[in-house]
Design a protein around this motif. Structure first.
Motif, mmCIF file in Angstrom:
data_model
loop_
_atom_site.group_PDB
_atom_site.id
_atom_site.type_symbol
_atom_site.label_atom_id
_atom_site.label_comp_id
_atom_site.label_asym_id
_atom_site.label_seq_id
_atom_site.Cartn_x
_atom_site.Cartn_y
_atom_site.Cartn_z
ATOM 1 N N TRP A 1 -6.647 2.530 12.135
ATOM 2 C CA TRP A 1 -5.929 2.847 10.904
ATOM 3 C C TRP A 1 -6.495 2.026 9.756
ATOM 4 O O TRP A 1 -6.999 0.926 9.974
ATOM 5 C CB TRP A 1 -4.439 2.520 11.063
ATOM 6 N N ALA A 2 -6.387 2.560 8.554
ATOM 7 C CA ALA A 2 -6.811 1.843 7.354
ATOM 8 C C ALA A 2 -5.648 1.850 6.370
ATOM 9 O O ALA A 2 -4.862 2.803 6.330
ATOM 10 C CB ALA A 2 -8.026 2.511 6.730
ATOM 11 N N LEU A 3 -5.526 0.806 5.604
ATOM 12 C CA LEU A 3 -4.499 0.721 4.569
ATOM 13 C C LEU A 3 -5.130 1.145 3.253
ATOM 14 O O LEU A 3 -6.157 0.601 2.847
ATOM 15 C CB LEU A 3 -3.966 -0.713 4.457
ATOM 16 N N VAL A 4 -4.523 2.147 2.609
ATOM 17 C CA VAL A 4 -5.044 2.632 1.334
ATOM 18 C C VAL A 4 -3.960 2.520 0.262
ATOM 19 O O VAL A 4 -2.768 2.510 0.560
ATOM 20 C CB VAL A 4 -5.553 4.090 1.422
ATOM 21 N N GLU A 5 -4.406 2.427 -0.957
ATOM 22 C CA GLU A 5 -3.507 2.364 -2.112
ATOM 23 C C GLU A 5 -3.839 3.564 -2.987
ATOM 24 O O GLU A 5 -5.009 3.799 -3.300
ATOM 25 C CB GLU A 5 -3.783 1.062 -2.848
ATOM 26 N N LEU A 6 -2.823 4.339 -3.381
ATOM 27 C CA LEU A 6 -3.087 5.526 -4.170
ATOM 28 C C LEU A 6 -1.889 5.896 -5.043
ATOM 29 O O LEU A 6 -0.767 5.448 -4.782
ATOM 30 C CB LEU A 6 -3.472 6.701 -3.270
ATOM 31 N N TRP A 7 -2.148 6.684 -6.068
ATOM 32 C CA TRP A 7 -1.101 7.220 -6.930
ATOM 33 C C TRP A 7 -0.738 8.603 -6.408
ATOM 34 O O TRP A 7 -1.629 9.413 -6.141
ATOM 35 C CB TRP A 7 -1.591 7.334 -8.372
ATOM 36 N N VAL A 8 0.571 8.871 -6.253
ATOM 37 C CA VAL A 8 1.031 10.182 -5.799
ATOM 38 C C VAL A 8 2.170 10.644 -6.698
ATOM 39 O O VAL A 8 2.852 9.839 -7.329
ATOM 40 C CB VAL A 8 1.495 10.150 -4.317
ATOM 41 N N GLU A 9 2.370 11.944 -6.761
ATOM 42 C CA GLU A 9 3.460 12.506 -7.557
ATOM 43 C C GLU A 9 4.802 12.080 -6.973
ATOM 44 O O GLU A 9 4.946 11.923 -5.759
ATOM 45 C CB GLU A 9 3.367 14.027 -7.572
ATOM 46 N N ALA A 10 5.790 11.922 -7.831
ATOM 47 C CA ALA A 10 7.124 11.487 -7.396
ATOM 48 C C ALA A 10 7.718 12.435 -6.366
ATOM 49 O O ALA A 10 8.462 12.007 -5.484
ATOM 50 C CB ALA A 10 8.056 11.362 -8.597
ATOM 51 N N GLY A 11 7.370 13.717 -6.426
ATOM 52 C CA GLY A 11 7.891 14.691 -5.484
ATOM 53 C C GLY A 11 7.445 14.451 -4.049
ATOM 54 O O GLY A 11 8.025 15.003 -3.116
ATOM 55 N N MET A 12 6.413 13.621 -3.861
ATOM 56 C CA MET A 12 5.924 13.315 -2.519
ATOM 57 C C MET A 12 6.579 12.065 -1.948
ATOM 58 O O MET A 12 6.272 11.657 -0.833
ATOM 59 C CB MET A 12 4.415 13.136 -2.548
ATOM 60 N N LEU A 13 7.493 11.426 -2.720
ATOM 61 C CA LEU A 13 8.128 10.185 -2.296
ATOM 62 C C LEU A 13 9.623 10.368 -2.154
ATOM 63 O O LEU A 13 10.241 11.132 -2.892
ATOM 64 C CB LEU A 13 7.865 9.075 -3.331
ATOM 65 N N ALA A 14 10.223 9.668 -1.209
ATOM 66 C CA ALA A 14 11.673 9.687 -1.015
ATOM 67 C C ALA A 14 12.123 8.278 -0.681
ATOM 68 O O ALA A 14 11.409 7.527 -0.017
ATOM 69 C CB ALA A 14 12.060 10.646 0.109
ATOM 70 N N GLN B 1 9.057 -1.992 -2.744
ATOM 71 C CA GLN B 1 10.143 -1.433 -1.942
ATOM 72 C C GLN B 1 9.598 -0.381 -0.986
ATOM 73 O O GLN B 1 8.574 0.237 -1.232
ATOM 74 C CB GLN B 1 11.248 -0.870 -2.827
ATOM 75 N N HIS B 2 10.321 -0.201 0.098
ATOM 76 C CA HIS B 2 9.961 0.781 1.111
ATOM 77 C C HIS B 2 10.262 2.174 0.585
ATOM 78 O O HIS B 2 11.222 2.382 -0.155
ATOM 79 C CB HIS B 2 10.778 0.501 2.384
ATOM 80 N N CYS B 3 9.430 3.137 0.936
ATOM 81 C CA CYS B 3 9.688 4.535 0.606
ATOM 82 C C CYS B 3 9.063 5.405 1.692
ATOM 83 O O CYS B 3 8.355 4.913 2.569
ATOM 84 C CB CYS B 3 9.118 4.900 -0.769
ATOM 85 N N TRP B 4 9.359 6.698 1.644
ATOM 86 C CA TRP B 4 8.743 7.665 2.546
ATOM 87 C C TRP B 4 7.748 8.481 1.742
ATOM 88 O O TRP B 4 8.031 8.907 0.630
ATOM 89 C CB TRP B 4 9.788 8.596 3.164
ATOM 90 N N TYR B 5 6.584 8.691 2.300
ATOM 91 C CA TYR B 5 5.519 9.455 1.659
ATOM 92 C C TYR B 5 5.288 10.719 2.465
ATOM 93 O O TYR B 5 5.009 10.669 3.653
ATOM 94 C CB TYR B 5 4.251 8.601 1.606
ATOM 95 N N ASP B 6 5.435 11.881 1.817
ATOM 96 C CA ASP B 6 5.181 13.167 2.465
ATOM 97 C C ASP B 6 3.768 13.594 2.121
ATOM 98 O O ASP B 6 3.511 14.195 1.075
ATOM 99 C CB ASP B 6 6.197 14.211 1.993
ATOM 100 N N GLY B 7 2.826 13.250 2.988
ATOM 101 C CA GLY B 7 1.412 13.509 2.730
ATOM 102 C C GLY B 7 0.781 14.359 3.797
ATOM 103 O O GLY B 7 1.466 15.027 4.588
ATOM 104 N N PRO B 8 -0.546 14.327 3.876
ATOM 105 C CA PRO B 8 -1.264 15.197 4.822
ATOM 106 C C PRO B 8 -1.003 14.872 6.289
ATOM 107 O O PRO B 8 -1.278 15.696 7.151
ATOM 108 C CB PRO B 8 -2.740 14.965 4.475
ATOM 109 N N TYR B 9 -0.464 13.706 6.598
ATOM 110 C CA TYR B 9 -0.183 13.332 7.992
ATOM 111 C C TYR B 9 1.315 13.381 8.285
ATOM 112 O O TYR B 9 1.796 12.739 9.205
ATOM 113 C CB TYR B 9 -0.747 11.936 8.293
ATOM 114 N N GLY B 10 2.061 14.129 7.478
ATOM 115 C CA GLY B 10 3.504 14.215 7.650
ATOM 116 C C GLY B 10 4.205 13.093 6.895
ATOM 117 O O GLY B 10 3.625 12.434 6.033
#
Length: 122
Positions: free
Chosen positions: A78-91, A39-48
């Motif tokens: 651009w490169a596609l990466v796969e990573l684990w992030v804390e739930a607080g970084m996802l919306a 599913q689609h989500c928003w990731y709040d990471g180092p690039y906004g």
């Protein structure tokens, strides 16, 4: 298609039908494999805030994290990466849910399942 000497059309048809009856049946088509639940989500990471694909959830030591696929700048592209992030970084897109809330459970098929108030993992 060649014709054997002295063989009539009726004999050729009969021989063709007999040949089809002797051949093994065609194998059953392979079952269609469905892609994993994504599913689609928003990731709040180092690039906004970036669009990402949520691949799965996990809970360890009472903390939720999501495995995502997201694009990141690399050199001139651009490169596609796969990573684990804390739930607080996802919306979730289009939801009023606070990014730090517990994620919805995943059903065995990967589809999101709504969580009741009493089953909150916090």
């Amino acid at each position: 298609m060649s014709r054997k000497q002295g063989e009539s059309i009726a004999q050729r048809v009969a021989n063709t039908r007999a040949g089809r009856a002797e051949s093994p049946p065609a194998p059953a088509p392979a079952p269609e494999l469905s892609p994993p639940g994504v599913q689609h989500c928003w990731y709040d990471g180092p690039y906004g805030r970036q669009a990402a694909l949520l691949l799965e959830w996990r809970q360890r030591a009472g903390t939720w994290s999501g495995r995502i696929a997201v694009s990141v700048p690399e050199g001139d592209g651009w490169a596609l990466v796969e990573l684990w992030v804390e739930a607080g970084m996802l919306a979730q897109p289009g939801s009023a849910a606070h990014p730090g809330e517990a994620p919805p459970e995943r059903a065995p098929g990967g589809a999101p399942q709504q969580r009741g108030r009493d089953s909150n993992p916090r």
